[in-house]
Design an enzyme around this catalytic site. Structure first.
Site, PDB file in Angstrom:
ATOM      1  N   GLU A   1      -2.248  25.657  46.134  1.00 30.47           N
ATOM      2  CA  GLU A   1      -1.004  26.352  45.357  1.00 30.47           C
ATOM      3  C   GLU A   1      -0.361  26.957  46.044  1.00 30.47           C
ATOM      4  O   GLU A   1      -0.670  28.145  46.963  1.00 30.47           O
ATOM      5  CB  GLU A   1      -1.959  27.194  44.394  1.00 30.47           C
ATOM      6  CG  GLU A   1      -2.587  26.887  43.077  1.00 30.47           C
ATOM      7  CD  GLU A   1      -3.272  28.021  42.227  1.00 30.47           C
ATOM      8  OE1 GLU A   1      -2.914  29.132  42.567  1.00 30.47           O
ATOM      9  OE2 GLU A   1      -4.264  27.709  41.537  1.00 30.47           O
TER      10      GLU A   1
ATOM     11  N   GLU B   1     -10.781  29.177  42.483  1.00 31.20           N
ATOM     12  CA  GLU B   1     -10.922  30.402  43.432  1.00 31.20           C
ATOM     13  C   GLU B   1     -12.032  31.153  43.041  1.00 31.20           C
ATOM     14  O   GLU B   1     -12.000  32.413  43.048  1.00 31.20           O
ATOM     15  CB  GLU B   1      -9.563  31.073  43.118  1.00 31.20           C
ATOM     16  CG  GLU B   1      -8.165  30.536  43.370  1.00 31.20           C
ATOM     17  CD  GLU B   1      -6.821  31.553  42.989  1.00 31.20           C
ATOM     18  OE1 GLU B   1      -5.945  31.335  43.785  1.00 31.20           O
ATOM     19  OE2 GLU B   1      -7.090  32.328  42.078  1.00 31.20           O
TER      20      GLU B   1
END
Length: 775
Positions: free
Chosen positions: A261, A185
């Site tokens: 995710e 991320e």
């Protein structure tokens, strides 16, 4: 003819035949990516994955959990590698026992599962410092997660070593590893392409020859900052799947769709409400992805437990939420590995899409046992086990002293009085203060406490400050300053106190604690034992205790704390011995009773500390029309909204007032709020403090006002909606830390069980604090 020799020759030929056949079978698989799909053995492959971290599950239970993944319909397992677990001391690596990733991949293969590996070096994952080793912070100037010369070479060295642990498990080598992730991320964090390129190239040079991917939240801004050529982009989210991929397609028109995710639940922090996210809340998005052939990774499929000192935290300079020992996550498998409603609901979706899928039966449930209540007795006092101190003029953080975890006691001897304000900068994270052997106060970073008032006469005194680190922040830019202990100084009425003894308690050798008498008010070590004739899982019920750490047979299980929400510690049966088992407890507080028992179920209950609330009963906020900068209407839509002012306004304090919400809801909810400066740049959320909120939901869900600035889009400030509702207007006041020229704000609507998208609003700015009167 020598019959024995011919027999041996024949057996050798047979052995070689089957070995070659087995090798050929291992090498027959291929994994590739074309314009829009993943391909396994030349055919489109729908990745249906679940996240499970081998470091959070006892090795003896890996197979049980992986069998359950296959039984649910998953075909892949995704896992992180935690740098600070694999390299706890610089240059000393650990890839054995519970950290044996090669064995984890092997067992997954035996259970019919492919594997995706996320080696970091940064992982987030609610793990201490996001998986980065704390020894990095000994360097005061280091800039983590960048190409900083003090940081990046160490990162690349670890990554090279990490790849050696799993490279032979790649599908290209006959194994089952399909993909490897680059960082984590990163577009949400920074945009250092030199750093990202270095990680990519190091992985490749170390031997990774399967596809590389990176993950970020949906949004071109994140993609632009986190993408490098040759690395597949994927997206993470917990809701609004179709919207997320519509956004993704705008900046990545070609390539496989992979939700790397899908947040099946959420994590818990000490003092918060236990996170529960229903099947209904998650099923629609999961079904849309499965039905439309979108690859998905359930984060988490099974959370497990963050044993030891590894739980992380969210926070900044102005707020702090340390995470619990349990990493249950409200995932499809409970903390103890048992399937729940989400498991069966998700499995049904998979089977409806693929009705011919033959799934193995669930393994036999692991036995649960009850342990009758047993007493704990005192055997040592912490301060009667003082090590040799290190002396410095000013307090040193634990990283500067080569200490990773545990406790540290600072002592200052002086002659004179102690009157006025005693301030500690910074308290990292909970300080117990003693004067002449008596406890005089506690300062808790969670509660933004930094000072106490003191009034003690002239004389010879000994000031002691025992600091308990509660977990390093694992998310956001605060990681650079997550040193523990006392990080700056101790001040009496603004004057620094000089001359400090440092007593270190890393608590890594609990067996070396020596028996000693108790000392009132100080932490004490307790011991107890239980005997079992049959092995099984249990939950140790710690509700009689207060706050501390617990070891089983010398192994640190983790932290317990009566404030909740976690009231029990999961004990895997594989760690229990037949016969006598020893429990050691370091109790830091005042227990109701020194006893524990083992039960079959996890218990969640929170004792709310009113200090955490920004909505004080009877408090009244007064606003003046000359402070009003903007009146407007927010849109009824998902995603960020940018609101610009006609001209900049100068002030330190802002108030956002909601006068109505869509669907005539009495509730207001904000997932994230950012204030924009004169250059349209966000005022760092780490410097902002929530001063006031008129209402906060806590009965049915976590809805505290701090959640609107935690950089987590799945959490939100929510006004009360559980057992009672408070009518509009709803107001929140934020201190920006200094006078700032403000050009507007960014708003992300809250996602919660009751509608609360703000419609009509007023925005106020003031250089001085708004008038808040408490009854």
């Amino acid at each position: 003819m020598n019959f024995n020799l011919n027999k041996k020759y024949f057996l050798l030929v047979v052995f070689l035949f089957f070995s070659i056949a087995q090798l050929a079978a291992q090498q027959k698989h291929t994994f590739a990516i074309n314009k829009n799909d993943f391909f396994l053995d030349g055919k489109p492959f729908h990745i249906i994955s679940g996240e499970m971290h081998y470091a959070r599950v006892p090795r003896a239970y890996w197979r049980d959990r992986l069998k359950k993944a296959r039984s649910m319909g998953l075909n892949t397992i995704c896992t992180y590698m935690f740098w600070n677990a694999h390299e706890p001391v610089k240059g000393t690596y650990d890839f054995k026992d519970n950290l044996d990733i090669a064995e984890f991949c092997k067992i997954a293969a035996e259970e019919g599962l492919w594997v995706i590996i996320r080696p970091g070096p940064y992982t987030c994952a609610e793990w201490d410092l996001g998986g980065l080793p704390s020894y990095l912070l000994k360097n005061k100037n280091i800039v983590l997660r960048t190409s900083d010369s003090d940081y990046m070479p160490k990162t690349l060295t670890f990554l090279n070593r990490a790849v050696q642990a799993f490279k032979n498990a790649q599908i290209t080598k006959g194994g089952n590893v399909l993909m490897v992730q680059v960082e984590n991320e990163y577009g949400v964090y920074k945009s250092d392409k030199v750093y990202l390129e270095a990680i990519k190239n190091t992985l490749l040079k170390a031997g990774v020859d399967v596809p590389l991917f990176h993950c970020d939240w949906p949004g071109k801004n994140y993609y632009d900052k986190g993408h490098v050529e040759g690395v597949i982009p994927t997206i993470n989210f917990g809701s609004k799947a179709q919207k997320g991929f519509e956004t993704f397609a705008q900046y990545v028109p070609e390539g496989p769709r992979f939700n790397s995710e899908f947040w099946t639940g959420w994590f818990d922090y000490w003092g918060g409400k236990h996170e529960v996210h229903s099947v209904k809340e998650k099923l629609e998005d999961f079904k849309w992805m499965i039905d439309n052939g979108v690859s998905v990774n359930l984060y988490m499929f099974h959370g497990g437990t963050t044993n030891g000192f590894f739980p992380g935290a969210n926070g900044s300079n102005t707020y702090y939420t340390p995470y619990t020992t349990s990493y249950d996550y409200d995932a499809p498998l409970n903390e103890d590995g048992e399937p729940n409603d989400k498991f069966y609901a998700f499995r049904d979706v998979i089977l409806k899409k693929y009705p011919d899928l033959k799934l193995p039966a669930l393994p036999t449930p692991i036995k649960k046992i009850v342990i009758p209540e047993f007493k704990l007795t005192h055997f040592a006092s912490l301060v009667n086990n003082l090590p040799t101190p290190k002396v410095f003029e000013t307090p040193q953080n634990i990283e500067a002293l080569d200490q990773a975890y545990g406790l540290i006691l600072y002592a200052h001897d002086f002659t004179g009085d102690l009157k006025g304000e005693l301030k500690i900068t910074r308290v990292m994270d909970r300080a117990m203060i003693y004067l002449d052997g008596k406890k005089i106060g506690v300062l808790d970073r969670r509660l933004n406490q930094t000072a106490i008032q003191v009034n003690f006469p002239t004389g010879k005194h000994r000031l002691e400050i025992l600091v308990e680190p509660l977990g390093r922040v694992n998310f956001g830019t605060a990681i650079d300053s997550e040193r523990k202990g006392i990080t700056e100084g101790v001040y009496l009425n603004g004057k620094a106190l000089k001359g400090w003894q440092h007593y270190q308690f890393p608590l890594d050798k609990i067996e070396s604690v020596k028996t000693s008498s108790s000392k009132g008010g100080y932490p004490e070590f307790l011991k107890g034992s239980f005997t079992v004739n049959e092995i099984g899982d249990t939950y140790l019920d710690t509700r009689n205790l207060d706050h501390g750490l617990l070891w089983l047979n010398g192994k640190l299980i983790g932290r317990y704390w009566g404030i909740g929400p976690q009231q029990t510690l999961y004990i895997p049966g594989c760690w229990i011995k037949k016969g006598v088992n020893q429990i050691t407890v370091l109790e830091l507080g005042s227990p109701k009773d020194k006893s524990i028992k083992g039960i079959k179920e996890q218990i969640w209950a929170t004792q709310l500390d009113s200090t955490l609330l920004h909505s004080k009963a009877g408090s009244k906020l007064t606003l003046n029309t000359n402070q009003l900068i903007k009146t407007g209407v927010l849109e009824d839509k998902d995603g960020w909204q940018n609101i610009s002012f006609d001209k900049t306004a100068s002030g330190r304090y802002i108030c956002l007032e909601s006068t109505s919400s869509y669907e005539n809801s009495a509730v207001a909810a904000i997932a994230e709020l950012r204030i924009l400066d004169a250059n349209d740049q966000e005022v760092p959320r780490e410097e902002c403090t929530i001063v006031y909120a008129d209402s906060e939901e806590f009965e049915r869900e976590n809805g505290l006002a701090t959640l609107m600035m935690d950089n987590q889009p799945t959490t939100s400030w929510q006004t009360q909606w559980g057992y009672k509702k408070v009518a509009h207007p709803h107001r929140v006041v934020i201190d920006l830390g200094k006078v700032t020229n403000i050009s507007g704000f960014k708003y992300l609507a809250g996602t919660q069980k009751t509608k609360g998208k703000i419609k009509d609003f007023n925005f106020y700015v003031s250089k001085e604090q708004f008038t808040i009167v408490a009854k």
